[in-house]
Design an enzyme around this catalytic site. Structure first.
Site, PDB file in Angstrom:
ATOM      1  N   ASP A 180      -0.984 -30.412  53.832  1.00  0.00           N
ATOM      2  CA  ASP A 180      -0.218 -30.345  52.425  1.00  0.00           C
ATOM      3  C   ASP A 180       1.245 -30.382  52.300  1.00  0.00           C
ATOM      4  OD1 ASP A 180       0.614 -28.296  50.879  1.00  0.00           O
ATOM      5  OD2 ASP A 180       0.609 -26.481  52.425  1.00  0.00           O
ATOM      6  N   LYS A 193       8.649 -32.054  44.557  1.00  0.00           N
ATOM      7  CA  LYS A 193       7.534 -31.918  43.819  1.00  0.00           C
ATOM      8  C   LYS A 193       7.586 -31.545  42.492  1.00  0.00           C
ATOM      9  CE  LYS A 193       2.750 -29.672  45.444  1.00  0.00           C
ATOM     10  NZ  LYS A 193       2.159 -29.120  46.369  1.00  0.00           N
ATOM     11  N   GLU A 202      -5.539 -27.452  46.182  1.00  0.00           N
ATOM     12  CA  GLU A 202      -5.526 -26.876  47.084  1.00  0.00           C
ATOM     13  C   GLU A 202      -5.717 -25.186  47.203  1.00  0.00           C
ATOM     14  OE1 GLU A 202      -0.373 -25.934  46.169  1.00  0.00           O
ATOM     15  OE2 GLU A 202      -0.041 -28.084  46.055  1.00  0.00           O
ATOM     16  N   ASP A 249      -1.433 -17.762  45.726  1.00  0.00           N
ATOM     17  CA  ASP A 249      -0.452 -18.935  46.548  1.00  0.00           C
ATOM     18  C   ASP A 249       0.850 -18.814  46.195  1.00  0.00           C
ATOM     19  OD1 ASP A 249       1.506 -21.045  47.488  1.00  0.00           O
ATOM     20  OD2 ASP A 249      -0.281 -22.546  46.853  1.00  0.00           O
TER      21      ASP A 249
HETATM   22  P1  ADP Z   1       5.229 -23.970  49.313  1.00  0.00           P
HETATM   23  O1  ADP Z   1       4.161 -24.278  49.817  1.00  0.00           O
HETATM   24  O2  ADP Z   1       6.137 -23.422  48.443  1.00  0.00           O
HETATM   25  O3  ADP Z   1       5.849 -24.925  50.593  1.00  0.00           O
HETATM   26  P2  ADP Z   1       5.503 -21.574  51.785  1.00  0.00           P
HETATM   27  O4  ADP Z   1       3.794 -21.465  51.631  1.00  0.00           O
HETATM   28  O5  ADP Z   1       5.583 -22.881  52.994  1.00  0.00           O
HETATM   29  O6  ADP Z   1       5.812 -22.758  50.785  1.00  0.00           O
HETATM   30  O7  ADP Z   1       6.356 -20.678  51.739  1.00  0.00           O
HETATM   31  C1  ADP Z   1       7.913 -20.711  51.944  1.00  0.00           C
HETATM   32  C2  ADP Z   1       8.067 -19.303  51.872  1.00  0.00           C
HETATM   33  O8  ADP Z   1       7.305 -18.472  52.600  1.00  0.00           O
HETATM   34  C3  ADP Z   1       9.194 -19.237  52.200  1.00  0.00           C
HETATM   35  O9  ADP Z   1      10.200 -18.388  51.025  1.00  0.00           O
HETATM   36  C4  ADP Z   1      10.187 -17.856  53.336  1.00  0.00           C
HETATM   37  O10 ADP Z   1      11.074 -17.666  53.307  1.00  0.00           O
HETATM   38  C5  ADP Z   1       8.636 -18.048  53.166  1.00  0.00           C
HETATM   39  N1  ADP Z   1       7.690 -16.684  54.298  1.00  0.00           N
HETATM   40  C6  ADP Z   1       7.356 -17.690  55.022  1.00  0.00           C
HETATM   41  N2  ADP Z   1       7.096 -16.710  56.216  1.00  0.00           N
HETATM   42  C7  ADP Z   1       7.467 -15.320  55.934  1.00  0.00           C
HETATM   43  C8  ADP Z   1       7.183 -13.927  56.400  1.00  0.00           C
HETATM   44  N3  ADP Z   1       6.830 -13.901  57.346  1.00  0.00           N
HETATM   45  N4  ADP Z   1       7.327 -13.137  55.656  1.00  0.00           N
HETATM   46  C9  ADP Z   1       7.564 -13.528  54.088  1.00  0.00           C
HETATM   47  N5  ADP Z   1       7.793 -14.360  54.073  1.00  0.00           N
HETATM   48  C10 ADP Z   1       7.637 -15.813  54.410  1.00  0.00           C
HETATM   49 MG    MG Z   2       1.711 -24.025  49.150  1.00  0.00          MG
END
Ligand code: ADP
Ligand code: MG
Length: 625
Positions: free
Chosen positions: A23, A94, A193, A217
């Site tokens: 991912d 990205k 995705e 998402d």
């Molecule tokens: P992406 O797919 O854009 O790379 P992610 O799916 O990894 O991103 O999501 C990252 C986001 O998730 C960040 O903004 C992070 O602060 C938030 N996040 C991670 N854990 C938690 C949580 N326990 N509660 C709320 N938000 C969270």
């Molecule tokens: Mg993602």
């Protein structure tokens, strides 16, 4: 109509190879595999991870830092520099994939790094005197993921399935593939995705399954909703909607706004600095509030606190925007809420309880949230990888193209229309244009293979599209389409869309390739990936430079009298420098000189443009109604 019929060999993949699922996220990236014993998908994570509890150790922040001394850091190590050295620390690359400067220019204010402002060219990031494309940056992240995976698995990792958002276009998918190749990965398939997330929940894995799924998402900086329809193992994207500038960062900012207000810092001289520092606290608080009712901490001698209900009232409006997107996606798919059978939650931000509540209220049913939302996409990619490896026997795998098929473009580059492992039957089309004014013919040369220069690939066929009416360079629109039918026969067509001219040619079927041929061609492409990409980057930079030289030359001839002697001299010097750089075979030098010429010519080009517009306005009388 131009038509070539070619018999191409179709190959099946080797059995029982370690293929990883990746991912490649905007904020975080990660690798997953099918565990050899449990046969369950698992995200890879470094042991003894030093991360705070609650933060998944499998995540690698999608951040690249280029230090002064030339070393490159990726992931957690790089993230530390976002605050200390923002100009040399690149995040959210990205979002730039497959984009031109014009596509992204309205959203560059939040970026602390430099983006080359060159209108219609693909985006490049400048760090010091080096230029990086989003492909380069993504490849550095993928390289790090590969390295970490090899370290954890103690075996070389060279094959991968990589995920991309469902709304990614052809160019963005190709860019992702290139990034993989540059990182030394054989990208067996690019999958959506939301498809991966559905697979992780087991949807689409059974024959005769017929389902409509909504995948919600909410990541770090992006939001997307996709409506998928699955029938007999085939995933179809019915609609997508979302916002590439809406995500967890906005939830953090909402909390920062709240604190700035209650701490009475609004309008203070240090408001900006406070905001910067409070952002980290806000993310910490947000995460804690996903499982607890309140958050408390100290900040600069002040008490920092917030309850879940206050947080929820602050983020409500942001979440409503995502719900509006859901409505729109349903509408575009021509469906009602009741038609959705499953709602799948993806992305770290869906851990926020209010998010799940609102989404479930909207769709009128409980959401699927049992799989870790940070990992669900990578886990699904691992399942797809396992299917490709031939380990999951009961899933039907359609025939695939064994090697990529593409056309020769300027400078002898291979432009892939159908990437290898495309399911058969399949079709793809792309538009091309002329390079020279008045160009009346266009050579359509079809190649098969994985190398970046056509000379290293296998030529399948060639024909000329002739009779293109005289037009300035760049104006004709020639659409070339590839179609592989269920028997593996490739049909190539070319048509100039403005004039409607088509050309027709038939080529006898050629011999198919043996498994050994395919194997060797793949191996070659992996061994030469780095130098191939370098040659490609150099060729592209040179083609750009040559075009700029031509247009500048024309512009000067036409507007000679309107330019000052200084402008003329500066332009001539910059043109000479660019011309000289063309022979040096140094991509960064060519790009730097291109940029310099742009810098010199942009001000007067804009000035003359404005004058021209004013002139036309004067001359054109508009009838009053
Ligand atoms: P992406 O797919 O854009 O790379 P992610 O799916 O990894 O991103 O999501 C990252 C986001 O998730 C960040 O903004 C992070 O602060 C938030 N996040 C991670 N854990 C938690 C949580 N326990 N509660 C709320 N938000 C969270
Ligand atoms: Mg993602």
């Amino acid at each position: 109509m131009a038509k070539i019929a070619i018999n191409i060999a179709t190959g099946s993949l080797q059995q029982e190879e370690m293929i990883v699922g990746i991912d490649l996220g905007t904020t975080n990236s990660l690798v997953a595999i099918i565990h050899p014993e449990s046969r369950k998908p698992v995200a890879l994570q470094e042991h003894n991870s030093s991360l705070p509890a609650g933060q998944a150790g499998s995540l690698v922040p999608s951040v690249v830092h280029f230090s002064d001394n030339g070393s490159v850091l990726v992931g957690e190590e790089a993230k530390k520099f976002l605050v200390d050295d923002p100009a040399r620390t690149i995040f959210s690359a990205k979002r730039l994939m497959g984009k031109t400067y014009n596509d992204v220019k309205n959203n560059t204010t939040s970026l602390a790094y430099k983006i080359i402002d060159d209108e219609n060219r693909l985006v490049k990031v400048q760090v010091g005197d080096q230029f990086y494309s989003p492909v380069d940056l993504s490849s550095l992240i993928l390289k790090e993921l590969k390295k970490q995976a090899e370290h954890i698995l103690k075996t070389p990792v060279s094959k991968a399935v990589i995920t991309v958002p469902a709304y990614f276009n052809d160019a963005q998918r190709q860019a992702t593939r290139d990034a993989g190749k540059l990182a030394g990965l054989d990208v067996l398939r690019i999958i959506n995705e939301p498809t991966a997330a559905s697979l992780a929940y087991g949807f689409g894995l059974h024959k005769d399954e017929n389902k409509t799924i909504a995948v919600y998402d909410l990541g770090g900086g992006t939001f997307d909703i996709s409506i998928l329809h699955i029938s007999n193992g085939i995933f179809e994207v019915l609609s997508t909607n979302g916002d590439t500038y809406l995500g967890g960062d906005d939830l953090d900012n909402a909390l920062v706004d709240h604190w700035i207000e209650v701490l009475g810092l609004t309008g203070s001289a240090q408001e900006k600095t406070h905001r910067q520092m409070l952002r980290l606290k806000a993310e910490e608080a947000k995460k804690q509030l996903s499982t607890q009712d309140a958050y408390e901490s100290a900040y600069e001698g002040m008490q920092l606190s917030v309850t879940r209900s206050v947080f929820e009232s602050r983020i409500g409006p942001i979440l409503e925007r995502t719900i509006t997107s859901c409505s729109q996606a349903l509408k575009d798919a021509g469906l009602a809420k009741a038609d959705i059978q499953e709602v799948v939650m993806v992305g770290g931000s869906t851990r926020v309880p209010l998010v799940k509540k609102r989404v479930s209220e909207f769709f009128g049913k409980p959401v699927n949230d049992t799989v870790n939302p940070d990992e669900v996409v990578a886990l699904g990619a691992a399942i797809q990888a396992d299917i490709l490896a031939g380990n999951t026997k009961d899933v039907l795998l359609l025939d695939v193209t064994p090697l990529s098929l593409g056309l020769e473009t300027m400078g002898g580059l291979m432009d892939v229309l159908l990437p290898r492992n495309s399911k058969i039957p399949t079709k793809a089309a792309r538009q091309y244009t002329t390079y020279k004014d008045g160009q009346s013919g266009m050579k359509i040369a079809v190649y098969q293979g994985e190398r970046d220069m056509v000379k290293d690939n296998r030529r399948l066929a060639e024909f000329n599209l002739t009779g293109i009416p005289a037009m300035p360079a760049g104006l004709p629109k020639v659409e070339v389409s590839f179609l592989i039918n269920a028997d593996g026969i490739l049909v190539v067509k070319a048509k100039e869309l403005r004039s409607g001219i088509e050309q027709s040619i038939e080529v006898k079927p050629q011999y198919g390739l043996t498994d050994e041929d395919v194997e060797k061609m793949l191996l070659d492409s992996m061994t030469h990936a780095k130098e191939d990409m370098e040659v490609r980057a150099l060729t592209e930079a040179k083609t750009e430079a040559e075009q700029l030289l031509q247009t500048t030359e024309k512009f000067i001839q036409k507007n000679f009298k309107s330019l000052t002697p200084q402008e003329l001299q500066e332009t001539s010097l910059a043109m000479q420098a660019l011309q000289l750089s063309l022979d040096m075979n140094d991509k960064n030098l060519v790009q730097a000189k291109t940029e310099e010429l742009n810098q010199v010519s942009r001000p007067y080009a804009e000035r003359l443009m404005d004058e021209a517009i004013q002139q036309t306005m004067k001359g054109n009388k508009i009838d009053q109604l």
